[in-house]
Design a protein around this motif. Structure first.
Motif, PDB file in Angstrom:
ATOM      1  N   SER A  91      -3.346   6.120  -6.785  1.00 55.46           N
ATOM      2  CA  SER A  91      -2.594   5.577  -5.647  1.00 55.46           C
ATOM      3  C   SER A  91      -3.515   5.067  -4.545  1.00 55.46           C
ATOM      4  O   SER A  91      -3.167   4.135  -3.826  1.00 55.46           O
ATOM      5  CB  SER A  91      -1.601   6.607  -5.095  1.00 55.46           C
ATOM      6  OG  SER A  91      -2.270   7.753  -4.618  1.00 55.46           O
ATOM      7  N   ALA A  92      -4.695   5.640  -4.428  1.00 59.45           N
ATOM      8  CA  ALA A  92      -5.640   5.204  -3.395  1.00 59.45           C
ATOM      9  C   ALA A  92      -6.299   3.869  -3.729  1.00 59.45           C
ATOM     10  O   ALA A  92      -6.792   3.186  -2.837  1.00 59.45           O
ATOM     11  CB  ALA A  92      -6.705   6.272  -3.187  1.00 59.45           C
TER      12      ALA A  92
ATOM     13  N   ASP B 138       0.843  -1.199   0.000  1.00 63.61           N
ATOM     14  CA  ASP B 138       0.000   0.000   0.000  1.00 63.61           C
ATOM     15  C   ASP B 138       0.876   1.246   0.000  1.00 63.61           C
ATOM     16  O   ASP B 138       1.888   1.313   0.693  1.00 63.61           O
ATOM     17  CB  ASP B 138      -0.909   0.019   1.234  1.00 63.61           C
ATOM     18  CG  ASP B 138      -2.020  -1.025   1.132  1.00 63.61           C
ATOM     19  OD1 ASP B 138      -2.485  -1.280   0.002  1.00 63.61           O
ATOM     20  OD2 ASP B 138      -2.408  -1.570   2.172  1.00 63.61           O
ATOM     21  N   VAL B 139       0.475   2.183  -0.805  1.00 62.94           N
ATOM     22  CA  VAL B 139       1.187   3.466  -0.862  1.00 62.94           C
ATOM     23  C   VAL B 139       0.223   4.547  -0.365  1.00 62.94           C
ATOM     24  O   VAL B 139      -0.995   4.355  -0.382  1.00 62.94           O
ATOM     25  CB  VAL B 139       1.674   3.788  -2.300  1.00 62.94           C
ATOM     26  CG1 VAL B 139       2.730   2.798  -2.741  1.00 62.94           C
ATOM     27  CG2 VAL B 139       0.533   3.817  -3.277  1.00 62.94           C
ATOM     28  N   PRO B 140       0.747   5.657   0.069  1.00 57.77           N
ATOM     29  CA  PRO B 140      -0.129   6.727   0.551  1.00 57.77           C
ATOM     30  C   PRO B 140      -1.133   7.144  -0.523  1.00 57.77           C
ATOM     31  O   PRO B 140      -0.802   7.226  -1.706  1.00 57.77           O
ATOM     32  CB  PRO B 140       0.833   7.876   0.873  1.00 57.77           C
ATOM     33  CG  PRO B 140       2.166   7.230   1.062  1.00 57.77           C
ATOM     34  CD  PRO B 140       2.167   6.021   0.176  1.00 57.77           C
ATOM     35  N   ALA B 141      -2.345   7.399  -0.116  1.00 56.97           N
ATOM     36  CA  ALA B 141      -3.403   7.816  -1.031  1.00 56.97           C
ATOM     37  C   ALA B 141      -3.233   9.294  -1.367  1.00 56.97           C
ATOM     38  O   ALA B 141      -3.637  10.168  -0.612  1.00 56.97           O
ATOM     39  CB  ALA B 141      -4.765   7.559  -0.403  1.00 56.97           C
ATOM     40  N   ARG B 142      -2.638   9.536  -2.523  1.00 56.85           N
ATOM     41  CA  ARG B 142      -2.402  10.915  -2.950  1.00 56.85           C
ATOM     42  C   ARG B 142      -3.283  11.303  -4.122  1.00 56.85           C
ATOM     43  O   ARG B 142      -3.377  12.474  -4.457  1.00 56.85           O
ATOM     44  CB  ARG B 142      -0.938  11.091  -3.313  1.00 56.85           C
ATOM     45  CG  ARG B 142      -0.034  10.908  -2.104  1.00 56.85           C
ATOM     46  CD  ARG B 142       1.372  11.405  -2.359  1.00 56.85           C
ATOM     47  NE  ARG B 142       2.114  11.355  -1.114  1.00 56.85           N
ATOM     48  CZ  ARG B 142       3.181  10.603  -0.919  1.00 56.85           C
ATOM     49  NH1 ARG B 142       3.664   9.858  -1.888  1.00 56.85           N
ATOM     50  NH2 ARG B 142       3.789  10.607   0.248  1.00 56.85           N
ATOM     51  N   CYS B 143      -3.873  10.307  -4.746  1.00 49.43           N
ATOM     52  CA  CYS B 143      -4.766  10.554  -5.877  1.00 49.43           C
ATOM     53  C   CYS B 143      -5.655   9.326  -6.039  1.00 49.43           C
ATOM     54  O   CYS B 143      -5.506   8.342  -5.323  1.00 49.43           O
ATOM     55  CB  CYS B 143      -3.989  10.838  -7.161  1.00 49.43           C
ATOM     56  SG  CYS B 143      -3.057   9.419  -7.754  1.00 49.43           S
TER      57      CYS B 143
END
Length: 159
Positions: free
Chosen positions: A103-104, A95-100
């Motif tokens: 990515s979410a 999981d990566v940070p939800a920036r868009c």
């Protein structure tokens, strides 16, 4: 990194099946020689194949490897699941940070696509047995190679 467990295990099982059809003996050393594989890798693959009843190994000076079930009852799916165990066909990114929006949502989306692809692959493998694979190989063979007995003779000469 490429994972050679399944193709190596498949070749091992097919080689044992061919040897049995020809009334010849299979051992881990003969399999390693024929597959040009490290003997310890062959023995490592034998553990799950034996655990799952795909092969049976007898110990000792006259020990050998045999199929644990008839060739018609061993599917390529059985071999795959035995040696791959719980490793997924494709791993998703963590999981990566939800920036868009991408990515979410990419992680769960990729996992669902990967699961669908894996189920489709397993269905294909389930449709092939060791018997049908061996028959296809023999029917399509144009190699002119000698069968297993020649391999055993070559192994004995080399050792």
């Amino acid at each position: 990194m490429l994972d050679y467990r399944f193709p190596t295990a498949l070749q091992m099982v097919l080689s044992v099946a061919m040897a049995e059809q020809l009334g010849e003996r299979s051992t881990s050393a003969i399999l390693a020689y024929g597959l040009e594989a490290n003997p310890s890798f062959i023995r490592k693959l034998m553990v799950p194949l034996t655990r799952d009843g795909i092969i049976v190994s007898t110990l000792g000076r006259n020990g050998s490897i045999h199929l644990g079930r008839p060739t018609e009852q061993i599917t390529l799916r059985d071999i795959y699941l035995s040696v791959i165990e719980d490793k997924k066909l494709w791993a998703s990114r963590p999981d990566v940070p939800a920036r868009c929006v991408v990515s979410a949502n990419t992680c769960w989306y990729f996992k669902s696509i990967a699961e669908e692809a894996e189920q489709a692959s397993l269905a294909v493998l389930a449709g092939h047995t060791v018997a049908s694979a061996l028959e296809e190989l023999k029917k399509a063979d144009t190699s002119g190679c000698d069968p297993v007995p020649e391999l055993i003779a070559q192994y004995k000469k080399a050792h």
